[in-house]
Design a protein around this motif. Structure first.
Motif, short mmCIF file in Angstrom:
data_model
loop_
_atom_site.label_atom_id
_atom_site.label_comp_id
_atom_site.label_asym_id
_atom_site.label_seq_id
_atom_site.Cartn_x
_atom_site.Cartn_y
_atom_site.Cartn_z
N VAL A 292 45.13 49.06 35.39
CA VAL A 292 44.31 48.02 36.02
C VAL A 292 45.14 47.37 37.14
N ASP A 293 44.52 47.18 38.28
CA ASP A 293 45.21 46.59 39.44
C ASP A 293 45.82 45.24 39.04
N ARG A 294 47.14 45.14 39.16
CA ARG A 294 47.83 43.90 38.76
C ARG A 294 47.42 42.71 39.63
N SER A 295 47.03 42.97 40.88
CA SER A 295 46.62 41.85 41.72
C SER A 295 45.33 41.22 41.18
N VAL A 296 44.47 42.05 40.59
CA VAL A 296 43.24 41.53 39.98
C VAL A 296 43.59 40.67 38.77
N VAL A 297 44.55 41.13 37.99
CA VAL A 297 44.97 40.38 36.80
C VAL A 297 45.59 39.05 37.22
N ARG A 298 46.43 39.08 38.27
CA ARG A 298 47.05 37.84 38.74
C ARG A 298 46.00 36.88 39.28
N ALA A 299 44.99 37.43 39.94
CA ALA A 299 43.93 36.57 40.46
C ALA A 299 43.16 35.92 39.32
N ALA A 300 42.91 36.69 38.25
CA ALA A 300 42.20 36.13 37.10
C ALA A 300 43.02 35.04 36.44
N ARG A 301 44.33 35.26 36.37
CA ARG A 301 45.20 34.25 35.78
C ARG A 301 45.23 33.00 36.67
N GLY A 302 45.22 33.22 37.98
CA GLY A 302 45.22 32.09 38.90
C GLY A 302 43.94 31.27 38.83
N MET A 303 42.86 31.92 38.40
CA MET A 303 41.59 31.21 38.26
C MET A 303 41.54 30.39 36.96
N GLY A 304 42.61 30.50 36.17
CA GLY A 304 42.67 29.72 34.93
C GLY A 304 42.14 30.44 33.71
N MET A 305 41.94 31.75 33.81
CA MET A 305 41.47 32.50 32.65
C MET A 305 42.55 32.56 31.58
N THR A 306 42.12 32.49 30.32
CA THR A 306 43.05 32.65 29.22
C THR A 306 43.34 34.14 29.02
#
Length: 223
Positions: A117-131
């Motif tokens: 999975v694209d790590r940039s997508v994961v980082r973006a999700a984390r930046g949005m405050g996702m748990t």
């Protein structure tokens, strides 16, 4: 061609489709055994793969350990299990042996899918405050689903082909047709049993391909 024509005659004989030893009953047994082993394998392998893939730790070790099952012949595992207390559980030894055989492709594909999975997508999700839980189920799992489903398909087809060993432990399934053919020295029956197993595996492969084609875009790998 005589053997193939004799096998076809055996398959098209209505008498061979009826009764507890008939093709219909053996096919149903084979289907149930395959489905049960696939469900158990998914329940064992997928949670481990998803969690380790999400954490990014310990996955390589788990995959390598599970792949040991590929190096050990399933028949050898079945024989060893028959010598243990598990051998008293009827279909237990067959189920355990088949589950051990199906876990590696499930675990490997699911773990690799999670890590790709694209790590940039994961980082973006984390930046949005996702748990962590939200990222796993809303981001990583949907994006890894194509590889995960491919592992399920591989495991299902392998189980169909390998479930014939159930007959060697006194179980049911299409393998009983083959072993009965050997016992009767009937080459057409042996060939007919092999054709049935091959055809069943192709049908299962086709069903998964159809589901993939008709499924939603994210299940086919579209982004």
């Amino acid at each position: 061609m005589t053997t193939l024509s004799d096998a076809w005659d055996w398959l098209t004989d209505a008498a061979h489709w009826a009764g507890d030893d008939g093709i219909g009953h053996r096919l149903l047994q084979h289907l149930v055994l395959t489905a049960v082993c696939l469900v158990i394998s998914c329940a064992v392998a997928l949670p481990v793969a998803l969690v380790l893939g999400h954490l990014g730790r310990g996955g390589a070790l788990a995959v390598n350990i599970s792949n040991v099952g590929r190096a050990v012949p399933t028949f050898a595992v079945l024989v060893l299990l028959l010598l243990t207390p598990v051998g008293r559980w009827g279909e237990g030894p067959t189920v355990v042996a088949l589950v051990l055989f199906a876990v590696p492709p499930l675990l490997t594909n699911a773990y690799v899918g999670m890590r790709e999975v694209d790590r940039s997508v994961v980082r973006a999700a984390r930046g949005m405050g996702m748990t962590g839980r939200q990222m796993l189920f809303r981001v990583e799992l949907p994006l890894s689903l194509p590889l995960l489903l491919n592992g399920v398909r591989i495991a299902a087809v392998q189980l169909v082909a390998t479930a014939t060993i159930a007959a060697l432990a006194g179980g049911g399934g299409l393998g009983r047709i083959i072993t009965a053919g050997f016992n009767l020295a009937s080459t057409p029956q042996v060939v007919a049993g092999a054709i049935l197993v091959a055809a069943f595996a192709l049908v299962v492969e086709g069903v998964f391909e159809l589901v993939e084609r008709l499924g939603p875009a994210w299940a086919r790998g579209a982004r």
